[in-house]
Write an enzyme that holds these catalytic residues in place. Structure first.
Site, mmCIF file in Angstrom:
data_model
loop_
_atom_site.group_PDB
_atom_site.id
_atom_site.type_symbol
_atom_site.label_atom_id
_atom_site.label_comp_id
_atom_site.label_asym_id
_atom_site.label_seq_id
_atom_site.Cartn_x
_atom_site.Cartn_y
_atom_site.Cartn_z
ATOM 1 N N ASP A 36 0.246 -7.665 1.255
ATOM 2 C CA ASP A 36 0.635 -6.287 1.528
ATOM 3 C C ASP A 36 2.150 -6.147 1.622
ATOM 4 O OD1 ASP A 36 0.314 -3.599 1.812
ATOM 5 O OD2 ASP A 36 -0.216 -3.643 3.938
ATOM 6 N N HIS A 95 0.802 -1.220 0.000
ATOM 7 C CA HIS A 95 0.000 0.000 0.000
ATOM 8 C C HIS A 95 0.838 1.275 0.000
ATOM 9 C CE1 HIS A 95 0.283 -0.478 4.536
ATOM 10 N NE2 HIS A 95 0.472 0.822 4.427
ATOM 11 N N SER A 112 4.450 2.772 7.709
ATOM 12 C CA SER A 112 4.182 1.602 6.885
ATOM 13 C C SER A 112 5.395 1.185 6.082
ATOM 14 C CB SER A 112 3.052 1.901 5.897
ATOM 15 O OG SER A 112 1.818 1.676 6.495
#
Length: 486
Positions: free
Chosen positions: A247, A214, A329
């Site tokens: 992910d 992402h 992230s």
């Protein structure tokens, strides 16, 4: 629970509430489309996706696309939701905005500090610190003056300065000093300029950087991608491969330097609850930030969305209370020796935005993809450019439940719920069976089953415990494989 993508949460396990997950979504730069930032959201709801096909569908009209949209969100630790079904081992998507914000990215431009209580609290804290320091200094000054009546200075100087202090191996300062040079702040933008900021770390000497899918999703199809090291050197990069379901993504630096130092990968299977953790990232665009905590839980079922409400990722995560925010992230979660044990990917958060961005922030519930799984995925992406998923070849319900993962009566798009000749079929599983365990892991829902299947590799043999007609049964199953996200 709902989490930020950091995405949407998976239903709670029988012994503990399901973790809502928001992938720490990359903050969108000023002027970027608001959708770039993760939505703090509702836990997933009913739609299901076919495990053996990986397509998402609603309970009324299955959608062959993969993965299925994240289920509708519900209040943390529960909530009503419509039932759906998803493919076990392929990933299911739910409806609604995901709580776990995908893309813990931070805006390219840092937002201005928020006025009001936030700043007041900081000022108050500084004042308190000043008062404490002042009191201590006064006490020392009085004592020294009493011992020396000559009227000389009472200033006390240290024999060593910060730069001369030796940081022993295992201290946070030593671990951070060794790991920071091998982390990067990633800026990804689509051709239209929408995107955000995340983190990554050096995987090998060839210039490969591992991060979250992402984080780089906006730049996959012709966007702009850069990676900046703590020393200020910036490199253009390209996406080598990305796995939406896991992910995980791998990018490669263009004109990579010859002195890259890959971070040492640990063994996430050996991690224990209570172990110290160190997270490195760029929360809200503040690059090279180091935070600490512990492993607060293992094998936490988490489903996180990319913030668009159309796709979901599943993991059996490491849970940590180290502070993780949008921008973290893709960054490394390290153990006390500096070994990478996970990739920071999602958070459970409140709906209130932080730092003036409108994005949710840390409340001490962060989730990381175990490095053992991420390493396997990254190697596949480097070798083939495509992810490989383990599967059982059966469609399971994504309904929020603590009773297990039920094989649906109908597959996605009208297909068979159990693939003829597939792993589940060969193991004797049938529509209506409720899977309650995979090896020694308790399965409380379809998303939990998918996350556990994906911790394995195709060809692995697992023991499935299931209920049929009120009786418990066990069977051996050899996991099949599916290549790609579509």
């Amino acid at each position: 629970m709902s989490t930020e993508n950091e995405g949407t949460a998976v239903p709670p396990a029988p012994s503990a509430p399901p973790p809502p997950a928001d992938a720490p979504a990359a903050s969108a730069p000023q002027g970027a489309h608001p959708g770039a930032a993760p939505a703090a959201g509702d836990p997933y709801g009913p739609p299901a996706a076919q495990a053996h096909q990986g397509a998402g569908e609603s309970s009324s009209a299955p959608d062959p696309s993969w993965p299925p949209p994240p289920p509708p969100t519900t209040p943390a630790y529960g909530g009503d939701g419509a039932a759906g079904h998803g493919a076990a081992g392929h990933g299911a998507a739910g409806q609604g905005g995901g709580g776990w914000g995908a893309g813990w990215g931070a805006a390219h431009q840092q937002p201005a500090p928020k006025n009001g209580r936030g700043r007041g609290g900081l000022v108050a804290a500084v004042l308190v610190a000043a008062l404490v320091a002042g009191g201590l200094g006064g006490g020392l000054g009085y004592t020294l003056a009493e011992e020396n009546d000559s009227g000389g200075s009472t200033t006390v100087s240290s024999s060593t300065s910060g730069g001369n202090v030796k940081r022993d191996p295992g201290t946070v300062a030593a671990v951070a000093a060794a790991a920071l040079p091998s982390t990067v702040t990633i800026e990804a933008a689509s051709s239209s300029g929408e995107g955000g900021t995340g983190t990554g770390f050096v995987f090998d000497k060839q210039g490969h950087i591992v991060t979250n899918n992402h984080v780089v999703a906006d730049a996959v199809d012709g966007g702009n991608l850069t990676a900046t090291f703590p020393n200020g050197k910036k490199y253009d990069a390209e996406v080598v491969g990305n796995a939406q379901g896991y992910d995980v993504a791998v990018i490669k630096l263009k004109n990579a330097p010859s002195d890259l130092k890959p971070l040492t990968l640990g063994n996430s299977d050996d991690v224990a609850v209570g172990d110290s953790t160190i997270a490195i990232g760029a929360p809200f665009g503040l690059s090279n930030t180091v935070t600490t905590g512990i492993i607060s839980a293992k094998n936490r079922p988490v489903a996180s969305s990319d913030g668009s409400g159309s796709k979901a990722s599943y993991m059996s995560a490491l849970q940590t209370d180290a502070s993780i925010n949008p921008g973290n992230s893709g960054g490394p979660l390290l153990d006390a020796q500096g070994n990478v044990i996970g990739i920071n990917s999602a958070i459970q958060s409140t709906s209130n935005g932080g730092f003036g961005t409108g994005q949710a922030g840390s409340i001490g519930l962060g989730f990381a993809i175990p490095i053992n799984q991420a390493k396997y995925v990254a190697q596949e992406l480097i070798e083939t450019g495509k992810p490989v998923y383990a599967k059982i070849g059966a469609s399971v319900s994504l309904e929020d439940s603590t009773n297990g993962a039920q094989i649906t009566e109908q597959g996605v798009g009208g297909t068979e719920p159990v693939d003829p000749g597939g792993p589940a079929d060969k193991a004797g599983l049938k529509p209506g069976d409720v899977i309650t365990k995979l090896d020694d892991r308790v399965i409380d829902s379809g998303p939990t089953l998918i996350g556990e299947i994906w911790t394995h590799k195709p060809g692995d043999e697992v023991t499935i415990t299931y209920e049929r007609g009120g009786k418990e049964h066990t069977t051996e199953l050899t996991l099949g494989s599916r290549v790609g996200d579509s």
